[in-house]
Design a protein around this motif. Structure first.
Motif, PDB file in Angstrom:
ATOM      1  N   VAL A 283       0.833  -1.203   0.000  1.00  0.00           N
ATOM      2  CA  VAL A 283       0.000   0.000   0.000  1.00  0.00           C
ATOM      3  C   VAL A 283       0.866   1.250   0.000  1.00  0.00           C
ATOM      4  CG1 VAL A 283      -1.700   1.304   1.330  1.00  0.00           C
ATOM      5  CG2 VAL A 283      -1.913  -1.188   1.133  1.00  0.00           C
ATOM      6  N   LYS A 284       1.976   1.210   0.760  1.00  0.00           N
ATOM      7  CA  LYS A 284       2.889   2.349   0.843  1.00  0.00           C
ATOM      8  C   LYS A 284       4.311   1.900   0.562  1.00  0.00           C
ATOM      9  CE  LYS A 284       0.198   5.036   4.205  1.00  0.00           C
ATOM     10  NZ  LYS A 284       0.219   5.736   5.512  1.00  0.00           N
ATOM     11  N   ASP A 285       5.106   2.802  -0.035  1.00  0.00           N
ATOM     12  CA  ASP A 285       6.502   2.509  -0.359  1.00  0.00           C
ATOM     13  C   ASP A 285       7.407   2.736   0.849  1.00  0.00           C
ATOM     14  OD1 ASP A 285       5.652   1.991  -2.906  1.00  0.00           O
ATOM     15  OD2 ASP A 285       6.347   3.908  -3.744  1.00  0.00           O
ATOM     16  N   LEU A 286       8.581   2.099   0.802  1.00  0.00           N
ATOM     17  CA  LEU A 286       9.573   2.326   1.853  1.00  0.00           C
ATOM     18  C   LEU A 286      10.191   3.709   1.760  1.00  0.00           C
ATOM     19  CD1 LEU A 286      11.571  -1.033   2.096  1.00  0.00           C
ATOM     20  CD2 LEU A 286       9.855  -0.130   3.673  1.00  0.00           C
ATOM     21  N   MET A 287      10.366   4.204   0.533  1.00  0.00           N
ATOM     22  CA  MET A 287      10.969   5.510   0.299  1.00  0.00           C
ATOM     23  C   MET A 287      10.109   6.291  -0.685  1.00  0.00           C
ATOM     24  SD  MET A 287      14.979   4.388  -0.153  1.00  0.00           S
ATOM     25  CE  MET A 287      15.429   6.079  -0.582  1.00  0.00           C
ATOM     26  N   GLY A 288      10.106   7.618  -0.550  1.00  0.00           N
ATOM     27  CA  GLY A 288       9.340   8.445  -1.465  1.00  0.00           C
ATOM     28  C   GLY A 288       7.888   8.551  -1.035  1.00  0.00           C
ATOM     29  N   GLY A 289       7.121   9.310  -1.806  1.00  0.00           N
ATOM     30  CA  GLY A 289       5.715   9.523  -1.481  1.00  0.00           C
ATOM     31  C   GLY A 289       4.820   8.412  -1.989  1.00  0.00           C
ATOM     32  N   ASN A 290       3.525   8.541  -1.711  1.00  0.00           N
ATOM     33  CA  ASN A 290       2.560   7.508  -2.057  1.00  0.00           C
ATOM     34  C   ASN A 290       1.379   8.044  -2.852  1.00  0.00           C
ATOM     35  OD1 ASN A 290       3.793   5.239  -0.431  1.00  0.00           O
ATOM     36  ND2 ASN A 290       3.451   6.742   1.193  1.00  0.00           N
ATOM     37  N   LYS A 291       1.571   9.183  -3.522  1.00  0.00           N
ATOM     38  CA  LYS A 291       0.518   9.736  -4.354  1.00  0.00           C
ATOM     39  C   LYS A 291       0.442   8.951  -5.664  1.00  0.00           C
ATOM     40  CE  LYS A 291      -0.566  13.109  -1.553  1.00  0.00           C
ATOM     41  NZ  LYS A 291      -1.897  13.175  -0.879  1.00  0.00           N
ATOM     42  N   GLY A 292      -0.617   9.230  -6.413  1.00  0.00           N
ATOM     43  CA  GLY A 292      -0.784   8.580  -7.703  1.00  0.00           C
ATOM     44  C   GLY A 292      -1.543   7.268  -7.589  1.00  0.00           C
ATOM     45  N   PHE A 293      -1.886   6.711  -8.748  1.00  0.00           N
ATOM     46  CA  PHE A 293      -2.709   5.504  -8.796  1.00  0.00           C
ATOM     47  C   PHE A 293      -1.858   4.242  -8.772  1.00  0.00           C
ATOM     48  CE2 PHE A 293      -4.726   2.179 -11.432  1.00  0.00           C
ATOM     49  CZ  PHE A 293      -5.731   1.838 -10.539  1.00  0.00           C
ATOM     50  N   ARG A 294      -2.204   3.346  -7.875  1.00  0.00           N
ATOM     51  CA  ARG A 294      -1.628   2.017  -7.830  1.00  0.00           C
ATOM     52  C   ARG A 294      -2.721   1.054  -7.395  1.00  0.00           C
ATOM     53  NH1 ARG A 294       2.865   1.601  -3.325  1.00  0.00           N
ATOM     54  NH2 ARG A 294       3.215   3.779  -3.834  1.00  0.00           N
ATOM     55  N   ARG A 295      -2.557  -0.219  -7.746  1.00  0.00           N
ATOM     56  CA  ARG A 295      -3.424  -1.271  -7.230  1.00  0.00           C
ATOM     57  C   ARG A 295      -2.598  -2.136  -6.282  1.00  0.00           C
ATOM     58  NH1 ARG A 295      -4.701  -1.544 -12.763  1.00  0.00           N
ATOM     59  NH2 ARG A 295      -6.800  -0.840 -13.287  1.00  0.00           N
ATOM     60  N   PRO A 296      -2.591  -1.823  -4.999  1.00  0.00           N
ATOM     61  CA  PRO A 296      -1.866  -2.690  -4.074  1.00  0.00           C
ATOM     62  C   PRO A 296      -2.547  -4.051  -4.037  1.00  0.00           C
ATOM     63  CG  PRO A 296      -3.245  -1.148  -2.863  1.00  0.00           C
ATOM     64  CD  PRO A 296      -3.324  -0.745  -4.305  1.00  0.00           C
ATOM     65  N   GLY A 297      -1.780  -5.080  -3.831  1.00  0.00           N
ATOM     66  CA  GLY A 297      -2.350  -6.422  -3.776  1.00  0.00           C
ATOM     67  C   GLY A 297      -1.284  -7.420  -3.416  1.00  0.00           C
ATOM     68  N   ASN A 298      -1.716  -8.578  -2.935  1.00  0.00           N
ATOM     69  CA  ASN A 298      -0.777  -9.640  -2.625  1.00  0.00           C
ATOM     70  C   ASN A 298      -1.432 -10.990  -2.848  1.00  0.00           C
ATOM     71  OD1 ASN A 298      -1.914 -10.508   0.181  1.00  0.00           O
ATOM     72  ND2 ASN A 298      -1.659  -8.279   0.346  1.00  0.00           N
ATOM     73  N   VAL A 299      -0.587 -11.977  -3.113  1.00  0.00           N
ATOM     74  CA  VAL A 299      -1.039 -13.335  -3.412  1.00  0.00           C
ATOM     75  C   VAL A 299      -0.216 -14.319  -2.592  1.00  0.00           C
ATOM     76  CG1 VAL A 299      -1.454 -15.049  -5.210  1.00  0.00           C
ATOM     77  CG2 VAL A 299      -1.502 -12.624  -5.788  1.00  0.00           C
ATOM     78  N   LEU A 300      -0.896 -15.240  -1.932  1.00  0.00           N
ATOM     79  CA  LEU A 300      -0.250 -16.372  -1.292  1.00  0.00           C
ATOM     80  C   LEU A 300      -0.532 -17.591  -2.149  1.00  0.00           C
ATOM     81  CD1 LEU A 300       1.243 -17.681   1.131  1.00  0.00           C
ATOM     82  CD2 LEU A 300      -1.018 -18.007   2.182  1.00  0.00           C
TER      83      LEU A 300
END
Length: 378
Positions: A283-300
């Motif tokens: 959902v959020k990056d380790l460095m830098g900002g988090n604006k803009g469009f992304r689709r966070p997601g994860n798969v097990l």
């Protein structure tokens, strides 16, 4: 090379670490990527001047939509699902600098298609297309313990860079979206863009440990740090709804993958593995900002594998099968929810499985190399 001992040890390592060449399980949220250190298992025995070349192919079809961990089964039933077909090829070369230090370069190519209704006026399904060079990766890796003295277990750490060589503004024709319903050329969806537009840093690790005769524990993973916040490419999501104005520009998100399991030697030529794979976009990056469009997601995923090795040729096949899929609330989802007072959690389409096929060939600098005289795990 000592015949049976070193060849079978080499083969075992191929199974344990082909993770580094195998890519994401397949979902709209997760774009094609692999470790910058494109090291297959043989790297444990690469001597100075040894070269390893190879290729890995991946395919997946994403079409099952999720919000959070709940599937929206009606999307498939009503034929409103988004369907991505993704093909990716990694071509890599690894060079042994010393018995413990190695360097690798990966040249990736992709061919993607995306079929949808909502991107083409909602009344007619059409397909957009992208292809070409993706983001090139360069990296180095180092075995923490001397391989000659630790034949039954070791740990490697890697550091790499991702170059923004892939097109991150690839475009195609979208229908029924222009003036009076005319076609219009627009950037394709973020999920099928060949590149992401950012310089990235990759941290990775891989380890193996003999636990019983013919059985080895393996683990590995990488994390891609993308400091750039957005890349300037329009999503045009604001044309779908004014509340999506904060998603008008594509983000440059981080990405991660990890793997844990067991490998077993069936014969001197074949080996198999079974483990778990967890990967995604945070959902959020380790460095830098988090604006803009992304689709966070994860798969097990459950991750079965099979490998073959004869002499210096190695072939491996993995088919990760999704067990749990999650599309969490993004930063822009939360912003919209707070602004409107209405719950907001975007969706993402995931695959049921992915197909990963890898081929590697080792070119030794010398006809014979010194290897530990250990009992063959096969």
């Amino acid at each position: 090379m000592k015949t049976a001992t070193s060849q079978t040890t080499l083969f075992l390592l191929l199974i344990i670490f082909n993770f580094q060449l195998i890519n994401a399980q397949g979902c709209v949220a997760i774009r094609h990527f692999s470790s910058c250190v494109g090291n297959a298992l043989e790297n444990n025995l690469l001597g100075p001047g040894d070269i390893q070349i190879g290729s890995n192919y991946r395919y997946f079809k994403s079409f099952r939509h999720f919000r959070g961990t709940e599937e929206e089964a009606d999307r498939v039933a009503n034929e409103t699902e988004v369907v991505n077909n993704a093909h990716a090829w990694d071509f890599f070369i690894t060079y042994g600098i010393t018995d413990r230090l190695y360097a690798s370069a990966t040249l990736p190519f992709v061919i993607n298609t995306r079929s949808s209704l909502y991107e083409h006026g909602r009344n007619e399904r059409n397909t957009t297309f992208s292809r070409g060079l993706a983001d090139v990766r360069l990296g180095v890796g180092y075995w923490v313990f001397n391989p000659a003295n630790n034949p039954n277990g070791n740990l490697a750490l890697g550091l790499g860079v991702k170059l923004p060589t892939g097109n991150y503004n690839a475009s195609d024709i979208f229908y029924n979206v222009g003036p009076e319903g005319s076609p219009q050329v627009r950037p394709v969806d973020q999920s099928i863009q060949p590149g992401d537009g950012g310089f990235g840093i990759t941290l990775d690790f891989q380890l193996y440990k003999k636990i019983f005769t013919d059985f080895y524990l393996y683990a590995g993973g990488f994390y891609l740090i993308n400091p750039r916040e957005t890349n300037g490419t329009r999503t045009l999501r604001e044309t779908l709804s004014p509340i999506l104005e904060n998603e008008a520009i594509m983000a440059v998100p981080d990405q991660f993958s990890s793997r844990l399991g067991l490998s077993y030697a069936i014969s001197p030529l074949f080996s198999t593995s079974l483990g778990a794979r967890f990967e995604g976009i945070p959902v959020k990056d380790l460095m830098g900002g988090n604006k803009g469009f992304r689709r966070p997601g994860n798969v097990l995923s459950l991750d079965p594998g099979l490998a073959y090795m004869a002499n210096n040729l190695s072939i491996n096949l993995n088919v990760p099968i999704a067990l749990r899929r999650d599309r969490p609330q993004s930063v822009t989802d939360l912003e919209t929810q707070m602004a409107t007072g209405n719950p907001r959690n975007g969706d993402a389409a995931f695959a049921d499985y992915a197909i990963n096929l890898g081929i590697t060939f080792r070119l030794p600098n010398k006809k014979e190399i010194s290897t530990p005289d250990v009992q063959s795990p096969f």
